[in-house]
Write a protein that holds these residues in place. Structure first.
Motif, PDB file in Angstrom:
ATOM      1  N   MET A 219       0.837  -1.203   0.000  1.00 17.04           N
ATOM      2  CA  MET A 219       0.000   0.000   0.000  1.00 17.04           C
ATOM      3  C   MET A 219       0.867   1.247   0.000  1.00 17.04           C
ATOM      4  SD  MET A 219      -2.939   1.451  -0.041  1.00 17.04           S
ATOM      5  CE  MET A 219      -4.086   0.101   0.229  1.00 17.04           C
TER       6      MET A 219
ATOM      7  N   PHE B 230      -8.896   3.344  -1.625  1.00 19.73           N
ATOM      8  CA  PHE B 230      -8.469   2.011  -1.171  1.00 19.73           C
ATOM      9  C   PHE B 230      -7.652   2.101   0.121  1.00 19.73           C
ATOM     10  CE2 PHE B 230      -9.080   0.870  -5.754  1.00 19.73           C
ATOM     11  CZ  PHE B 230     -10.095  -0.043  -5.535  1.00 19.73           C
TER      12      PHE B 230
ATOM     13  N   MET C  95     -10.230   2.341   2.760  1.00 19.95           N
ATOM     14  CA  MET C  95     -10.831   1.018   2.926  1.00 19.95           C
ATOM     15  C   MET C  95      -9.896   0.083   3.692  1.00 19.95           C
ATOM     16  SD  MET C  95     -13.901   0.683   1.750  1.00 19.95           S
ATOM     17  CE  MET C  95     -13.963  -1.102   1.621  1.00 19.95           C
ATOM     18  N   PHE C  96      -8.619   0.176   3.385  1.00 16.61           N
ATOM     19  CA  PHE C  96      -7.602  -0.626   4.055  1.00 16.61           C
ATOM     20  C   PHE C  96      -7.637  -0.376   5.562  1.00 16.61           C
ATOM     21  CE2 PHE C  96      -3.179  -1.001   5.582  1.00 16.61           C
ATOM     22  CZ  PHE C  96      -2.851  -2.284   5.149  1.00 16.61           C
TER      23      PHE C  96
ATOM     24  N   ILE D  48      -7.204  -6.100  -0.016  1.00 13.76           N
ATOM     25  CA  ILE D  48      -7.222  -4.738  -0.560  1.00 13.76           C
ATOM     26  C   ILE D  48      -6.081  -4.520  -1.545  1.00 13.76           C
ATOM     27  CG2 ILE D  48      -7.009  -2.289   0.029  1.00 13.76           C
ATOM     28  CD1 ILE D  48      -9.675  -3.470   0.805  1.00 13.76           C
TER      29      ILE D  48
ATOM     30  N   ILE E 107      -6.301  -5.765  -5.186  1.00 14.67           N
ATOM     31  CA  ILE E 107      -7.115  -4.942  -6.092  1.00 14.67           C
ATOM     32  C   ILE E 107      -6.249  -3.891  -6.784  1.00 14.67           C
ATOM     33  CG2 ILE E 107      -9.094  -3.368  -6.201  1.00 14.67           C
ATOM     34  CD1 ILE E 107     -10.239  -4.807  -3.775  1.00 14.67           C
ATOM     35  N   LEU E 108      -5.215  -3.412  -6.102  1.00 18.53           N
ATOM     36  CA  LEU E 108      -4.362  -2.366  -6.675  1.00 18.53           C
ATOM     37  C   LEU E 108      -3.672  -2.822  -7.955  1.00 18.53           C
ATOM     38  CD1 LEU E 108      -2.589  -1.082  -3.418  1.00 18.53           C
ATOM     39  CD2 LEU E 108      -4.660  -0.181  -4.489  1.00 18.53           C
TER      40      LEU E 108
ATOM     41  N   PHE F 151      -6.840  -2.703 -10.714  1.00 20.86           N
ATOM     42  CA  PHE F 151      -7.735  -1.553 -10.833  1.00 20.86           C
ATOM     43  C   PHE F 151      -7.075  -0.502 -11.719  1.00 20.86           C
ATOM     44  CE2 PHE F 151     -10.133   2.184  -9.601  1.00 20.86           C
ATOM     45  CZ  PHE F 151     -11.413   1.682  -9.412  1.00 20.86           C
TER      46      PHE F 151
END
Length: 605
Positions: A99, A348, A351-352, A385, A388-389, A392
């Motif tokens: 992240m 995100f 959300m994380f 999560i 998804i990166l 996306f």
């Protein structure tokens, strides 16, 4: 200087070689003075501790030693050692690192930092507060080193706008030479080329066209002292804020995750420590410490003048603050309008944090209660999560593209590519965590932790609140000279056994020990953020020592206050828990067996 640097480097290489070769032989008496299995395990731990403290081998390489030594010495089979390097705790940390890579990729951290600085104002004390708040927030999610490296260029731009190019005096130049020698001797972290903004200064020959009065010279001298102090205050506040901010979340710094992993190893039934409960405990502590640290740094370095609240600012300072305000606005405008990728990363990221916090907050049922008990952990949440990166899109998708047969079939770039993750994620930290978990497993399986606990009888009469203060002081001092990760790996097994001897909740000692590892403010070698700030050449060791001494003291007292107030209700510290009682009963049985084996061996002799 070049010859001196080469000599220091050669001496360091010789010292490393001596430690690398002589340490295994010097520790042989440990093998002979203890029961066989416990002695072999202690031998490995002391060898790793020595290598970590001296950096005879890279930290991550030393962390791999249990894979080799535990099977060869009959402590643990390889099928029990190797899985410790890939526990779910490691994957929780990995999700935080990925992240962080995505945030860095799209410059979201810079936008957040500049926005905060625009809000707090441009007076030096307010700017220091803004820098500390932003750095600590970033450090909650990124590594402390990365947060410091991100914020120092922003601080440099602001300082230049306030004071212009920093002219170093002869004393400063002499101090810079001493700092460079210290850097080479202590192997401090070097700063990338773009970070060496303060190390290079130009010598300027200023010719005075007219004489100035004594009063003007005095005012000029005071202004120069003020400039130097503010410069130091900025530099020193950023690494301190990074170290403090990293304690607020489980993923903020490696020692926090080592605590989580070792709890699962020693006390499998313990489920009170997770992302949400840790955040509720550590975040208020971080805010209080950050505010007091800001006040201390601002008062010490002139950002706040207690004797001159009503003193009118000079025109020079007013103009400088106006220039600083313009520089911040200009840098923010250079970022342009917020991109779709930045918005997506921010979404995100939120959300994380929200999903980790709400998985099992303890005071209310979390969303994990919708699934089978024990199946969903923080690692599952984090990895979900960050996956998804990788698919996306980084550009706003157009739904018309699906219905336009003539539209070009171009591949869209995701928010994060695997190549970028490979380059930016510090994989060595994952191995370092694994080495700590393998060491803890070896202590448990060999009975070494029980043996250590049996030698802690003299400490059984120490009141628990006093034990908390002593533990924090000892670890904070130890980590001034050694890696905080290595320090907590060594101390946590001892603290767990000490807590059982004192009949207190193990978390009552293990949590202060863990956070105390991050309270290393006095020396450049204490933490990588300290090293980065020190390597600028404008901080002396005495600057860090006098500032960090009170910071360490404040940290110890605040941590003791937190453990005896709100932490008691969050972690149920007022009782000796059942999960610790089971471990104590097992430890007593093992200790009795060890003593019987030892006595029977002596009788045969």
């Amino acid at each position: 200087m070049a010859a001196l640097g080469a000599l220091v480097k050669k001496a360091w290489s010789v010292r490393r070689l001596v430690v690398l070769l002589c340490a295994p032989l010097a520790l042989v008496p440990v093998l002979l003075s203890l029961p066989p299995k416990e002695g072999r395990c202690l031998y490995v731990i002391l060898l790793m501790a020595l290598y970590w403290c001296t950096e005879a081998l890279p930290l991550a390489v030393t962390a791999l030693l249990p894979i080799v030594l535990f099977p060869f010495l009959g402590i643990l089979p390889s099928n029990k050692v190797c899985p410790q390097y890939f526990l779910d705790t490691n994957f929780l940390f990995l999700s935080g690192l990925i992240m962080a890579s995505a945030i860095e990729e799209w410059n979201l951290h810079r936008r957040i930092a500049l926005r905060v600085l625009m809000l707090v104002g441009v007076q030096p004390a307010r700017l220091i507060l803004g820098m500390m708040l932003t750095t600590s927030f970033l450090s909650m999610w990124l590594s402390n080193t990365a947060s410091t490296a991100m914020m120092l260029p922003i601080a440099n731009a602001i300082l230049k706008s306030l004071f212009g190019e920093k002219d170093t005096s002869k004393d400063m130049n002499r101090g810079n030479e001493e700092n460079q020698a210290s850097l080479q001797q202590n192997k401090l972290y070097t700063v990338p080329t773009e970070m060496q903004f303060l190390a290079s200064t130009e010598d300027k020959d200023l010719t005075e066209e007219k004489e100035v009065t004594c009063d003007a010279l005095s005012d000029l001298k005071k202004e120069e002292e003020y400039k130097t102090n503010i410069w130091k205050g900025f530099l020193i506040s950023i690494p301190y804020a990074a170290s403090i901010g990293g304690t607020a979340t489980l993923t903020g710094t490696a020692p926090n995750l080592i605590l989580l992993g070792q709890l699962k190893s020693y006390f499998p039934e313990c489920d009170v420590v997770n992302f949400g409960s840790w955040f509720m405990f550590a975040f208020p502590l971080m805010l209080i410490f950050l505010l007091l640290g800001w006040l201390w740094i601002s008062i010490l370095y002139g950002g706040i003048n207690l004797r001159g609240w009503k003193t009118k600012k000079s025109n020079i300072r007013v103009d400088a603050e106006a220039r600083a305000r313009e520089v911040i606005k200009e840098d923010y405008q250079k970022l342009g309008p917020t991109k779709f990728a930045e918005q997506a990363i921010f979404f995100f990221f939120c959300m994380f944090a929200i999903m980790l916090f709400s998985r099992d907050p303890k005071f209310i049922p979390g969303w994990a209660s919708l699934f089978a008990p024990g199946f969903i952990s923080d690692a599952v949440t984090g990895i979900t999560i960050v996956i998804i990166l990788f698919f996306f899109p980084s550009q706003k998708p157009s739904f018309r593209w699906w219905f336009d047969l003539k539209a070009p079939n171009t591949e869209t770039q995701p928010l994060l590519t695997w190549k970028k993750a490979q380059e930016t994620v510090p994989w060595n930290i994952i191995l370092l965590l694994g080495g700590g978990f393998a060491m803890a497993k070896g202590c448990e399986e060999s009975g070494l932790s029980v043996w250590i606990g049996g030698r802690l009888h003299p400490l059984e009469g120490v009141p628990p609140p006093v034990a908390v203060i002593l533990v924090t002081i000892v670890i904070a001092l130890f980590t001034e000279f050694a890696s905080n990760t290595a320090t907590i790996i060594i101390f946590l097994p001892v603290l767990a056994e000490l807590a059982i001897r004192l009949k207190v909740n193990p978390l009552y000692l293990m949590i202060p020990g863990t956070i105390g590892c991050s309270y290393a403010f006095m020396l450049p070698v204490s933490t990588p953020p300290n090293s980065i700030a020190f390597s600028s050449g404008h901080l002396m060791v005495k600057d860090m020592a006098r500032t960090g001494l009170l910071m360490n003291l404040m940290g110890v007292l605040l941590l003791s206050l937190a453990m005896n107030t709100w932490a008691k209700s969050i972690f149920q510290l007022g009782t000796f828990p059942a999960w610790a009682n089971i471990h104590a009963e097992n430890a007593t049985a093992v200790l009795t067996a060890v003593e019987n084996v030892t006595l029977s061996s002596l009788n045969k002799i």
